[in-house]
Design a protein around this motif. Structure first.
Motif, PDB file in Angstrom:
ATOM      1  N   SER A 283       0.813  -1.223   0.000  1.00 26.34           N
ATOM      2  CA  SER A 283       0.000   0.000   0.000  1.00 26.34           C
ATOM      3  C   SER A 283       0.844   1.269   0.000  1.00 26.34           C
ATOM      4  N   LEU A 284       2.157   1.135   0.042  1.00 28.51           N
ATOM      5  CA  LEU A 284       3.034   2.309   0.033  1.00 28.51           C
ATOM      6  C   LEU A 284       2.980   3.006  -1.323  1.00 28.51           C
ATOM      7  N   GLU A 285       3.259   4.309  -1.314  1.00 30.71           N
ATOM      8  CA  GLU A 285       3.303   5.086  -2.563  1.00 30.71           C
ATOM      9  C   GLU A 285       4.485   4.622  -3.417  1.00 30.71           C
ATOM     10  N   GLU A 286       4.370   4.787  -4.733  1.00 27.21           N
ATOM     11  CA  GLU A 286       5.432   4.338  -5.646  1.00 27.21           C
ATOM     12  C   GLU A 286       6.771   5.021  -5.364  1.00 27.21           C
ATOM     13  N   PRO A 287       6.812   6.349  -5.090  1.00 26.27           N
ATOM     14  CA  PRO A 287       8.112   6.969  -4.751  1.00 26.27           C
ATOM     15  C   PRO A 287       8.748   6.332  -3.512  1.00 26.27           C
ATOM     16  N   THR A 288       7.922   5.960  -2.526  1.00 22.62           N
ATOM     17  CA  THR A 288       8.438   5.307  -1.317  1.00 22.62           C
ATOM     18  C   THR A 288       9.018   3.945  -1.648  1.00 22.62           C
ATOM     19  N   LEU A 289       8.296   3.189  -2.474  1.00 23.94           N
ATOM     20  CA  LEU A 289       8.775   1.863  -2.871  1.00 23.94           C
ATOM     21  C   LEU A 289      10.087   1.962  -3.636  1.00 23.94           C
ATOM     22  N   PHE A 290      10.190   2.955  -4.524  1.00 26.12           N
ATOM     23  CA  PHE A 290      11.432   3.136  -5.290  1.00 26.12           C
ATOM     24  C   PHE A 290      12.592   3.488  -4.363  1.00 26.12           C
ATOM     25  N   PHE A 291      12.322   4.342  -3.380  1.00 23.74           N
ATOM     26  CA  PHE A 291      13.352   4.711  -2.408  1.00 23.74           C
ATOM     27  C   PHE A 291      13.795   3.488  -1.609  1.00 23.74           C
ATOM     28  N   MET A 292      12.851   2.635  -1.243  1.00 19.58           N
ATOM     29  CA  MET A 292      13.176   1.426  -0.492  1.00 19.58           C
ATOM     30  C   MET A 292      13.981   0.444  -1.346  1.00 19.58           C
ATOM     31  N   LEU A 293      13.754   0.458  -2.655  1.00 19.18           N
ATOM     32  CA  LEU A 293      14.555  -0.381  -3.560  1.00 19.18           C
ATOM     33  C   LEU A 293      16.040  -0.033  -3.445  1.00 19.18           C
ATOM     34  N   ILE A 294      16.324   1.262  -3.393  1.00 18.05           N
ATOM     35  CA  ILE A 294      17.718   1.719  -3.269  1.00 18.05           C
ATOM     36  C   ILE A 294      18.321   1.242  -1.949  1.00 18.05           C
ATOM     37  N   LEU A 295      17.549   1.396  -0.864  1.00 16.37           N
ATOM     38  CA  LEU A 295      18.029   0.968   0.453  1.00 16.37           C
ATOM     39  C   LEU A 295      18.284  -0.536   0.487  1.00 16.37           C
ATOM     40  N   MET A 296      17.390  -1.323  -0.144  1.00 14.83           N
ATOM     41  CA  MET A 296      17.544  -2.784  -0.158  1.00 14.83           C
ATOM     42  C   MET A 296      18.765  -3.204  -0.955  1.00 14.83           C
ATOM     43  N   PHE A 297      19.032  -2.520  -2.055  1.00 14.33           N
ATOM     44  CA  PHE A 297      20.196  -2.850  -2.884  1.00 14.33           C
ATOM     45  C   PHE A 297      21.488  -2.545  -2.140  1.00 14.33           C
ATOM     46  N   ILE A 298      21.520  -1.427  -1.417  1.00 19.78           N
ATOM     47  CA  ILE A 298      22.724  -1.067  -0.641  1.00 19.78           C
ATOM     48  C   ILE A 298      22.948  -2.074   0.477  1.00 19.78           C
ATOM     49  N   GLY A 299      21.918  -2.349   1.272  1.00 15.11           N
ATOM     50  CA  GLY A 299      22.003  -3.381   2.295  1.00 15.11           C
ATOM     51  C   GLY A 299      22.688  -2.941   3.575  1.00 15.11           C
ATOM     52  N   ALA A 300      23.239  -3.917   4.276  1.00 16.27           N
ATOM     53  CA  ALA A 300      23.810  -3.708   5.615  1.00 16.27           C
ATOM     54  C   ALA A 300      25.334  -3.590   5.543  1.00 16.27           C
ATOM     55  N   GLY A 301      25.999  -3.957   6.641  1.00 13.94           N
ATOM     56  CA  GLY A 301      27.450  -3.842   6.709  1.00 13.94           C
ATOM     57  C   GLY A 301      28.164  -5.127   6.345  1.00 13.94           C
ATOM     58  N   SER A 302      29.410  -5.006   5.936  1.00 17.61           N
ATOM     59  CA  SER A 302      30.234  -6.168   5.622  1.00 17.61           C
ATOM     60  C   SER A 302      30.474  -6.992   6.877  1.00 17.61           C
TER      61      SER A 302
END
Length: 440
Positions: A283-302
């Protein structure tokens, strides 16, 4: 006749160990005692892979499809995948008094994404006991909230399962709607997010903090991880709050400002490979989902329980671009120069990640009848071992499930293992003349 032995390098051995654990998990989850109703081999394999790679994507509803035995199997796979099967092997070796050889140390180095084998056994031992201690403390705090709601036995069991799932960045939940029932609860938000932030910041950083105490004495890697994690989380919280404030299906339906802030915070930090959610992701807005895509691709720490290309990898690539635009030859940060090896490794990880993602999206766009954004979100969530979903996973075809399973496996081991293989290959001593190639 001489016996022939298969000589596997650390990367191949690590992949083999993970594969055997997934196969074992698949068989256990297929047993009648593990499920309320029989599930297919493909669904069992998908669930075992999702647990072992600490992703959290599900094709069957965990609390509905699995019995307590099945849920415990999932929790064990999450623990093995998050801390690393080699960490458990080391502890068994130590308890038996057996010597840990060079090859075993190399595999551990590979599994924990370390640059050398020096002090690796001490790191594993500290990591093992630290992780179990944190999970136990978190379980006790969660039980304070959940025992009054669920009763003693169920409250303790749910606290135990979610502490393991959160610390290892898995995202598996024993509620069908994840943690949406606790969207504005401070205890649940703080403990769960605290677990996956600690688990996702990297064991090297935690060890550095433990031994050096003061920020100025920390290594450059630790400083970058702490500052960047804080900056990204705060920025992401603000962006999601603004984008979703008037969305009645998400923040707009929450009655108080504190609930809106807690929901914004949780959805800001969970794409860093955690996988839990307190709002309906679809139910999130498309801009929010796109922003979350970037965060998911970056991920956590080594060297953490999380996935993605890793935060420091992203930072090095950004610094490389800025260095080029400024006309400089070397990347410098905090009066330190970044080696060319790390720049090439970062580019290799990101490039391979995008290659696997694009390939999976292309195949799924053919096999699945779903909107492109849903496919894109699902693939990046699988690659980043995040586990957030817009609802497509449960509707995937058999081919789609296999593709997502492979992407989860690659996201957990592939780019990392391949990058180490490339970095460890020896350069030829022969040098050839340089010649210019037109680019851009």
């Amino acid at each position: 006749m001489k016996k022939q032995y298969v000589n596997l390098n650390p990367s191949q051995l690590l992949i083999l160990i993970f594969t055997l654990c997934i196969i074992s998990g698949t068989i256990l989850l297929r047993l009648p005692i593990a499920t309320t109703n029989s599930i297919t081999w493909v669904d069992s394999f998908f669930t075992a892979t999702s647990a072992m790679t600490v992703t959290g994507l599900i094709v069957v509803d965990t609390p509905v499809a699995f019995t307590v035995f099945g849920e415990v199997v999932i929790a064990i796979l999450i623990q093995l995948g998050g801390l690393g099967i080699m960490s458990f092997a080391v502890m068994i070796y130590i308890m038996l008094g057996r010597r840990i050889g060079i090859k075993e140390r190399l595999v551990i180095k590979q599994a924990l994404n370390q640059t050398s084998i020096g002090g690796i056994i001490k790191l594993v031992r500290n990591l093992f006991f630290f992780s179990l201690t944190v999970e136990l403390i978190a379980m006790l705090f969660l039980s304070i909230k959940w025992i009054p709601d669920l009763g003693w036995i169920k409250g303790l069991y749910y606290s135990f399962f979610h502490a393991i799932s959160a610390f290892n960045n898995a995202g598996f939940s024993l509620w069908s709607d994840s943690l949406m029932g606790y969207v504005g609860d401070p205890i649940t938000n703080i403990i769960i997010s605290g677990l996956f932030i600690i688990g996702g910041i990297g064991f090297t950083v935690l060890s550095d903090l433990w031994h050096k105490k003061k920020f100025r004495k920390l290594s450059l890697h630790s400083k970058l991880m702490i500052v960047a994690t804080f900056a990204i989380n705060i920025t992401a919280m603000f962006i999601i709050f603004v984008l979703e404030y008037n969305n009645y299906n998400t923040l707009g339906s929450l009655s108080t400002l504190s609930d809106k802030l807690w929901a914004s915070y949780f959805q800001a930090v969970t794409p860093r490979t955690a996988g839990f959610n307190t709002l309906d992701i679809g139910s999130l807005e498309e801009p929010t989902l796109f922003f979350m895509l970037i965060l998911m691709f970056i991920g956590a720490g080594s060297g953490s329980t999380g996935g993605g290309i890793k935060l420091t990898t992203f930072i090095i690539i950004v610094l490389a671009v800025l260095t080029f635009l400024k006309g400089k030859r070397e990347i410098t940060i905090a009066e330190r120069t970044i080696s060319q090896t790390y720049i090439l490794r970062s580019l290799a990880i990101a490039s391979m990640g995008m290659f696997f993602i694009f390939t999976a999206i292309f195949i799924l766009s053919i096999t699945e009848k779903a909107p492109f954004l849903n496919v894109l979100f699902e693939v990046i969530s699988a690659f980043g071992t995040v586990g957030l979903s817009m609802g497509l996973t449960a509707e995937l075809s058999i081919i789609g499930k296999i593709i997502i399973t492979l992407i989860m496996f690659i996201g957990k081991l592939g780019p990392l293992t391949l990058a180490f293989s490339l970095a460890s290959s020896k350069d030829k001593k022969i040098k050839y003349p340089q010649e210019e190639i037109l680019t851009g």
